[in-house]
Design a protein around this motif. Structure first.
Motif, PDB file in Angstrom:
ATOM      1  N   THR A  56      15.323  -5.021  28.342  1.00 55.32           N
ATOM      2  CA  THR A  56      15.312  -4.691  26.918  1.00 55.32           C
ATOM      3  C   THR A  56      15.458  -3.195  26.691  1.00 55.32           C
ATOM      4  OG1 THR A  56      13.834  -6.571  26.510  1.00 55.32           O
ATOM      5  CG2 THR A  56      13.991  -4.921  24.759  1.00 55.32           C
ATOM      6  N   PHE A  57      14.955  -2.394  27.617  1.00 54.68           N
ATOM      7  CA  PHE A  57      14.939  -0.947  27.446  1.00 54.68           C
ATOM      8  C   PHE A  57      15.687  -0.242  28.576  1.00 54.68           C
ATOM      9  CE2 PHE A  57      10.941  -2.776  25.852  1.00 54.68           C
ATOM     10  CZ  PHE A  57      11.074  -2.461  24.499  1.00 54.68           C
ATOM     11  N   PRO A  58      16.312   0.903  28.284  1.00 56.08           N
ATOM     12  CA  PRO A  58      17.003   1.659  29.331  1.00 56.08           C
ATOM     13  C   PRO A  58      16.014   2.279  30.307  1.00 56.08           C
ATOM     14  CG  PRO A  58      16.964   2.917  27.295  1.00 56.08           C
ATOM     15  CD  PRO A  58      16.429   1.552  26.959  1.00 56.08           C
ATOM     16  N   SER A  59      16.459   2.529  31.516  1.00 58.88           N
ATOM     17  CA  SER A  59      15.579   3.092  32.539  1.00 58.88           C
ATOM     18  C   SER A  59      15.134   4.510  32.198  1.00 58.88           C
ATOM     19  CB  SER A  59      16.290   3.087  33.896  1.00 58.88           C
ATOM     20  OG  SER A  59      17.490   3.853  33.834  1.00 58.88           O
ATOM     21  N   THR A  60      15.859   5.163  31.297  1.00 61.84           N
ATOM     22  CA  THR A  60      15.542   6.553  30.924  1.00 61.84           C
ATOM     23  C   THR A  60      14.589   6.641  29.734  1.00 61.84           C
ATOM     24  OG1 THR A  60      17.509   6.601  29.503  1.00 61.84           O
ATOM     25  CG2 THR A  60      17.759   7.394  31.775  1.00 61.84           C
ATOM     26  N   LEU A  61      14.054   5.497  29.288  1.00 66.00           N
ATOM     27  CA  LEU A  61      13.254   5.493  28.063  1.00 66.00           C
ATOM     28  C   LEU A  61      12.053   6.426  28.148  1.00 66.00           C
ATOM     29  CD1 LEU A  61      12.608   4.420  25.250  1.00 66.00           C
ATOM     30  CD2 LEU A  61      11.397   2.502  26.343  1.00 66.00           C
ATOM     31  N   GLN A  62      11.277   6.360  29.229  1.00 63.20           N
ATOM     32  CA  GLN A  62      10.073   7.185  29.302  1.00 63.20           C
ATOM     33  C   GLN A  62      10.409   8.670  29.313  1.00 63.20           C
ATOM     34  OE1 GLN A  62       6.749   6.111  29.012  1.00 63.20           O
ATOM     35  NE2 GLN A  62       6.613   8.323  28.650  1.00 63.20           N
ATOM     36  N   ARG A  63      11.504   9.026  29.953  1.00 63.13           N
ATOM     37  CA  ARG A  63      11.927  10.431  29.963  1.00 63.13           C
ATOM     38  C   ARG A  63      12.210  10.912  28.541  1.00 63.13           C
ATOM     39  NH1 ARG A  63      17.225  11.098  33.103  1.00 63.13           N
ATOM     40  NH2 ARG A  63      15.981   9.828  34.547  1.00 63.13           N
ATOM     41  N   THR A  64      12.874  10.075  27.760  1.00 60.97           N
ATOM     42  CA  THR A  64      13.163  10.443  26.376  1.00 60.97           C
ATOM     43  C   THR A  64      11.890  10.462  25.540  1.00 60.97           C
ATOM     44  OG1 THR A  64      15.319   9.351  26.616  1.00 60.97           O
ATOM     45  CG2 THR A  64      14.649   9.949  24.394  1.00 60.97           C
ATOM     46  N   ALA A  73      17.698   9.714  20.972  1.00 58.25           N
ATOM     47  CA  ALA A  73      17.824   8.323  20.539  1.00 58.25           C
ATOM     48  C   ALA A  73      17.023   7.431  21.484  1.00 58.25           C
ATOM     49  CB  ALA A  73      19.291   7.894  20.519  1.00 58.25           C
ATOM     50  N   LEU A  74      16.004   6.785  20.944  1.00 56.02           N
ATOM     51  CA  LEU A  74      15.204   5.826  21.695  1.00 56.02           C
ATOM     52  C   LEU A  74      15.812   4.451  21.433  1.00 56.02           C
ATOM     53  CD1 LEU A  74      11.771   7.317  20.593  1.00 56.02           C
ATOM     54  CD2 LEU A  74      12.696   7.401  22.921  1.00 56.02           C
ATOM     55  N   THR A  75      16.447   3.879  22.435  1.00 56.91           N
ATOM     56  CA  THR A  75      17.246   2.675  22.211  1.00 56.91           C
ATOM     57  C   THR A  75      16.685   1.465  22.952  1.00 56.91           C
ATOM     58  OG1 THR A  75      18.746   3.186  24.042  1.00 56.91           O
ATOM     59  CG2 THR A  75      19.315   4.055  21.872  1.00 56.91           C
ATOM     60  N   TYR A  76      17.136   0.296  22.521  1.00 59.22           N
ATOM     61  CA  TYR A  76      16.736  -0.963  23.140  1.00 59.22           C
ATOM     62  C   TYR A  76      17.857  -1.967  22.937  1.00 59.22           C
ATOM     63  CZ  TYR A  76      15.493  -1.805  18.229  1.00 59.22           C
ATOM     64  OH  TYR A  76      15.526  -1.909  16.861  1.00 59.22           O
ATOM     65  N   HIS A  77      17.765  -3.084  23.666  1.00 58.33           N
ATOM     66  CA  HIS A  77      18.728  -4.176  23.512  1.00 58.33           C
ATOM     67  C   HIS A  77      18.061  -5.311  22.748  1.00 58.33           C
ATOM     68  CE1 HIS A  77      21.545  -2.281  26.141  1.00 58.33           C
ATOM     69  NE2 HIS A  77      20.801  -2.411  27.218  1.00 58.33           N
ATOM     70  N   THR A  78      18.738  -5.838  21.766  1.00 56.98           N
ATOM     71  CA  THR A  78      18.245  -7.007  21.054  1.00 56.98           C
ATOM     72  C   THR A  78      19.423  -7.765  20.465  1.00 56.98           C
ATOM     73  OG1 THR A  78      16.595  -7.780  19.448  1.00 56.98           O
ATOM     74  CG2 THR A  78      17.974  -5.931  18.767  1.00 56.98           C
ATOM     75  N   GLY A 126      20.597  -8.901  30.354  1.00 52.64           N
ATOM     76  CA  GLY A 126      21.353  -7.690  30.051  1.00 52.64           C
ATOM     77  C   GLY A 126      22.857  -7.866  30.075  1.00 52.64           C
ATOM     78  N   VAL A 127      23.336  -8.924  30.722  1.00 50.37           N
ATOM     79  CA  VAL A 127      24.779  -9.132  30.878  1.00 50.37           C
ATOM     80  C   VAL A 127      25.544  -9.126  29.552  1.00 50.37           C
ATOM     81  CG1 VAL A 127      26.531 -10.819  31.588  1.00 50.37           C
ATOM     82  CG2 VAL A 127      24.643 -10.256  33.126  1.00 50.37           C
ATOM     83  N   PRO A 128      25.034  -9.787  28.488  1.00 55.23           N
ATOM     84  CA  PRO A 128      25.791  -9.800  27.227  1.00 55.23           C
ATOM     85  C   PRO A 128      25.988  -8.420  26.616  1.00 55.23           C
ATOM     86  CG  PRO A 128      24.177 -11.564  27.243  1.00 55.23           C
ATOM     87  CD  PRO A 128      23.871 -10.693  28.417  1.00 55.23           C
ATOM     88  N   PHE A 129      25.223  -7.416  27.069  1.00 52.24           N
ATOM     89  CA  PHE A 129      25.337  -6.070  26.504  1.00 52.24           C
ATOM     90  C   PHE A 129      26.128  -5.125  27.407  1.00 52.24           C
ATOM     91  CE2 PHE A 129      21.251  -7.961  25.278  1.00 52.24           C
ATOM     92  CZ  PHE A 129      21.416  -8.004  23.903  1.00 52.24           C
ATOM     93  N   MET A 130      26.578  -5.618  28.538  1.00 52.53           N
ATOM     94  CA  MET A 130      27.229  -4.753  29.523  1.00 52.53           C
ATOM     95  C   MET A 130      28.723  -4.619  29.287  1.00 52.53           C
ATOM     96  SD  MET A 130      25.463  -5.841  33.146  1.00 52.53           S
ATOM     97  CE  MET A 130      23.690  -5.723  33.407  1.00 52.53           C
TER      98      MET A 130
END
Length: 247
Positions: free
Chosen positions: A90-98, A205-210, A29-33
């Motif tokens: 890969t996914f935010p912690s809030t994904l399931q809530r969304t 917005a359902l988001t992810y890191h890639t 996750g560091v490269p996206f922070m």
């Protein structure tokens, strides 16, 4: 993974230890922070992070991220040559809530449209077939110039779900803006960039890191696995909610 020549964390002192250990635990996750993300995760100040980065020999946080990501790839060549597995980062912690909110919206909709271009078009078609299996009135639109407005003109409670890795496809964005102020249509996106134009105009917005990969400038080799994972998680969420008793 050891980095910056530190094979033993005992050589670090003070808040540097917390920063070092957090980076190791969240390598993907560091490269996206941003600096504030790393600081919050390590429970230190922004200035502490920047002092740490300078101690490591880097003049800026972006320079550090590029070097760290490069070292990560060199340490794990299979990320480039083989299958890159999904991780918690890969996914935010809030994904399931969304996902819960999106599923509620879909279950009360009259029409659900999945749209995307390129590789995302294939995922849109799969998502439409999957949700149709659950009894949802769903269909895909993979042509951004398809006359969707006339088709939905006499309907209400429409959901338009856009799949886009970059979240910046101009032709798709142009289509979505026609529905941006339409009270009968809810815009939802599945995208790899939470701050992208498509994500910003979406209600959800359902988001992810890639990491995006292209060859010869425009041939897209970016993995669609994160988007597929979200689509399947959405289908499971819809199925679960549909089975709950209504109060």
């Amino acid at each position: 993974m050891a980095f910056f020549g530190y094979n033993d964390a005992k050589t670090l002192v003070g808040v540097d230890v917390a920063i070092y250990e957090y980076i190791l635990a969240h390598e993907t996750g560091v490269p996206f922070m941003h600096v504030r993300d790393l600081a919050a995760g390590a429970h230190v100040s922004n200035s502490s992070v920047m002092r740490f980065i300078r101690k490591m020999g880097y003049s800026s946080f972006p320079e550090f991220k590029v070097a760290f990501h490069k070292q990560s790839l060199e340490a794990s060549p299979d990320l480039e040559t083989g299958v890159q597995l999904l991780t918690a980062e890969t996914f935010p912690s809030t994904l399931q809530r969304t996902l819960d909110l999106v599923a509620q919206t879909i279950l009360t909709a009259n029409n659900v449209v999945f749209t995307g271009t390129g590789s995302s078009a294939n995922v849109a078609e799969y998502a439409s077939r999957l949700t149709s299996t659950l009894g949802i009135n769903s269909f895909p639109v993979t042509d951004p110039y398809y006359p969707l407005i006339p088709q939905l003109k006499q309907t209400t409670k429409n959901v338009l779900i856009t799949l886009s890795v970059s979240g910046q496809a101009a032709e798709v964005l142009g289509m979505l803006r026609q529905f941006q102020n339409d009270p009968a249509t809810t815009l939802i996106s599945i995208t790899g960039h939470r701050d992208s134009p498509i994500a910003m105009i979406s209600t959800y917005a359902l988001t992810y890191h890639t990491t995006e990969h292209r060859i010869h400038g425009h041939y897209d080799l970016t993995s669609q696995l994160p988007a597929m994972t979200i689509v399947e998680a959405l289908a499971r969420t819809i199925r679960r909610q549909a089975q709950l008793p209504h109060h």
